[in-house]
Enzyme design. Structure first.
Site, PDB file in Angstrom:
ATOM      1  N   HIS A 136       0.429  -1.049   0.035  1.00 28.79           N
ATOM      2  CA  HIS A 136       0.165   0.179   0.043  1.00 28.79           C
ATOM      3  C   HIS A 136       1.127   1.236   0.130  1.00 28.79           C
ATOM      4  CE1 HIS A 136      -3.687   2.283   1.132  1.00 28.79           C
ATOM      5  NE2 HIS A 136      -2.733   3.476   2.307  1.00 28.79           N
ATOM      6  N   GLU A 137       1.724   0.516   0.753  1.00 27.25           N
ATOM      7  CA  GLU A 137       2.558   2.758   1.001  1.00 27.25           C
ATOM      8  C   GLU A 137       3.762   2.450  -0.486  1.00 27.25           C
ATOM      9  OE1 GLU A 137       2.699   4.853   3.038  1.00 27.25           O
ATOM     10  OE2 GLU A 137       0.729   3.937   3.587  1.00 27.25           O
ATOM     11  N   HIS A 140       1.525   4.163  -2.865  1.00 28.40           N
ATOM     12  CA  HIS A 140       1.655   6.320  -2.836  1.00 28.40           C
ATOM     13  C   HIS A 140       2.386   6.282  -3.771  1.00 28.40           C
ATOM     14  CE1 HIS A 140      -2.675   6.381  -0.598  1.00 28.40           C
ATOM     15  NE2 HIS A 140      -1.960   5.666   0.448  1.00 28.40           N
ATOM     16  N   GLU A 197      -6.106   7.045  -1.543  1.00 25.31           N
ATOM     17  CA  GLU A 197      -5.819   5.705  -1.043  1.00 25.31           C
ATOM     18  C   GLU A 197      -6.746   4.055  -1.482  1.00 25.31           C
ATOM     19  OE1 GLU A 197      -4.486   5.259   2.221  1.00 25.31           O
ATOM     20  OE2 GLU A 197      -3.932   7.496   2.290  1.00 25.31           O
TER      21      GLU A 197
END
Ligand code: ZN
Length: 276
Positions: A136-137, A140, A197
């Site tokens: 997820h990070e 980004h 997100e």
């Protein structure tokens, strides 16, 4: 040309020129600052953060963060290469550090500079949970979400300093700090927008699966995150947008797609959950 000269030179017209393509969506996104300009600032801020915080080295937890990070980075590279984005990660300088801090958080700065706080380990619960957060990070960063926020900050500054000769170095740094949430409020990554997100949840799921971690576990991670989120200050990982329930529903729905995607990369089975 440095950042401030570029802003002065191109001004608002840059809106129409300084766009970059998000490799995951194919959409054009605003990028008033290029990676080659942004990354040195990010790397310097990251190094400063590490000197000001307690980095854990040599423990099995710290090694696990590095191991998972490397696997996610390899997955990202494989995915990008397979989809015609060779060279996308050329300027990346991946780094994965575990910091002793009870904050429930993790983040990835531009150029692949990652921090996990020890506070998020109990919620991650196992190596696969770490992979879900890592994916997820990293998503980004790959999708340039912070860069877009920084570009928006620059546009505000252009408005604020209209008629001035230049944006000062200090202002550039402030824009970076505002965009990434680092600086005075140490290591508290600002929440991203709902759409960013959601996009990172989906990209992260593919990355973890290609890295050999069971994507079905991402929804389980978010159930634990939800259970933990009562009463905590809003942070990147406890952001209420999208709601935890929407997130869990999406991740559950997308998991089979991530399994299918991983198969294209020869991943037919997933690692054990792992423990720590
Ligand atoms: Zn996020």
């Amino acid at each position: 040309m440095n950042i401030k000269n570029k802003i002065v030179a191109v001004g608002i017209i840059a809106l129409f020129l300084s766009c970059t393509t998000n490799p995951f969506t194919g959409n054009k996104t605003l990028a008033l600052v290029s990676n080659s300009e942004l990354f040195p600032t990010a790397f310097a801020q990251y190094d400063e953060f590490l000197t000001e915080n307690k980095v854990i080295t040599g423990t099995s937890d710290a090694e696990m963060i590095k191991r998972v990070g490397q696997r996610i980075a390899v997955a990202a590279e494989r995915w990008l290469n397979a989809n015609g984005h060779q060279g996308y990660l050329d300027d990346y300088k991946w780094e994965y550090n575990l910091v002793n801090d009870n904050t429930v958080n993790a983040w990835c700065m531009p150029g692949g500079k990652i921090v996990f706080y020890t506070g998020i380990l109990p919620i991650a619960q196992n190596e696969t949970g770490i992979a879900a957060i890592m994916g997820h990070e990293v998503a980004h960063a790959l999708a340039n979400h912070g860069q877009q926020r920084m570009s928006a900050g620059m546009l505000q500054q252009i408005g604020a300093v209209a008629g001035n000769v230049a944006i000062k170095d200090e202002q550039t740094r402030n824009i970076f700090n505002q965009a990434y949430g680092v600086g005075s409020q140490v290591g508290v990554m600002l929440p991203f927008s709902r759409s960013h997100e959601t996009q990172s949840d989906e990209i992260g799921l593919y990355l973890m699966a290609i890295a050999g971690y069971n994507p079905a576990e991402a929804a389980e991670l978010w159930k634990r995150m939800k259970a933990n989120s009562g009463g905590e200050a809003p942070q990147e990982f406890l952001s209420t947008h999208p709601s935890n329930d929407t997130r869990i529903k999406n991740l559950t729905e997308w998991a089979p797609k991530a399994v299918a995607e991983a198969k294209k990369f020869g991943v037919d089975s997933f690692r054990p959950l792992g423990n720590f």
